[in-house]
Design a protein around this motif. Structure first.
Motif, PDB file in Angstrom:
ATOM      1  N   SER A  20       0.847  -1.194   0.000  1.00 41.02           N
ATOM      2  CA  SER A  20       0.000   0.000   0.000  1.00 41.02           C
ATOM      3  C   SER A  20       0.879   1.239   0.000  1.00 41.02           C
ATOM      4  CB  SER A  20      -0.905   0.024   1.231  1.00 41.02           C
ATOM      5  OG  SER A  20      -1.755  -1.092   1.275  1.00 41.02           O
ATOM      6  N   THR A  81      -4.794   6.216  -1.702  1.00 42.68           N
ATOM      7  CA  THR A  81      -3.955   5.029  -1.634  1.00 42.68           C
ATOM      8  C   THR A  81      -3.828   4.344  -2.979  1.00 42.68           C
ATOM      9  OG1 THR A  81      -4.747   4.710   0.635  1.00 42.68           O
ATOM     10  CG2 THR A  81      -3.569   2.878  -0.380  1.00 42.68           C
ATOM     11  N   TYR A  83      -2.320   0.578  -4.500  1.00 42.27           N
ATOM     12  CA  TYR A  83      -1.994  -0.768  -4.048  1.00 42.27           C
ATOM     13  C   TYR A  83      -1.211  -1.529  -5.112  1.00 42.27           C
ATOM     14  CZ  TYR A  83      -5.833   0.335  -0.861  1.00 42.27           C
ATOM     15  OH  TYR A  83      -6.659   0.939   0.056  1.00 42.27           O
TER      16      TYR A  83
END
Length: 127
Positions: A20, A81, A83
């Motif tokens: 992340s 975020t 990933y």
């Protein structure tokens, strides 16, 4: 722009990890986001990138079909975020993984096209 990467660790070959990268920037949605990696005694290499809309992707040949990049463009949260889901890991995936952001309009693979970098997270795959 500040980037904070996490999620690395030690895993056996064939296993999975999800990295992340939290971006503390309200204009996150306008950035191309990428993941790079650097193994000992090797140059930093491109792994994957996603465009600002989250609907276009690019992967290094070495990770195609095993890694998936995605992003969460939270509208009401300053922390957004990106990933990197890593499946079927191999010992040659062992490296420090870095997330990076770019203000370029299109996905780019060259590290010098990225403006801001996270601190890196170690991924170690044992055989």
């Amino acid at each position: 722009v500040q980037l904070q990467a996490s999620g690395g660790g030690l895993v056996q070959a064939g296993g999975s990890l999800r990295l992340s990268c939290v971006v503390s920037e309200r204009t996150f949605r306008s950035y191309v986001m990428g993941w790079f990696r650097q193994a000992p005694m090797k140059e930093r290499e491109f792994v994957a990138a996603v465009n600002w809309g989250g609907n276009r992707f690019r992967y290094a040949d070495s990770v195609k079909g095993r890694f998936t990049i995605s992003r969460d463009n939270a509208r009401d949260n300053a922390k957004n975020t990106v990933y990197l889901q890593m499946n079927s890991l191999k010992p040659e995936d062992t490296a420090v993984y870095y997330c990076a952001s770019s203000t370029r309009l299109q996905i780019v693979e060259q590290s010098h096209e990225y403006d801001s970098w996270g601190q890196g997270t170690q991924v170690t795959v044992s055989s």
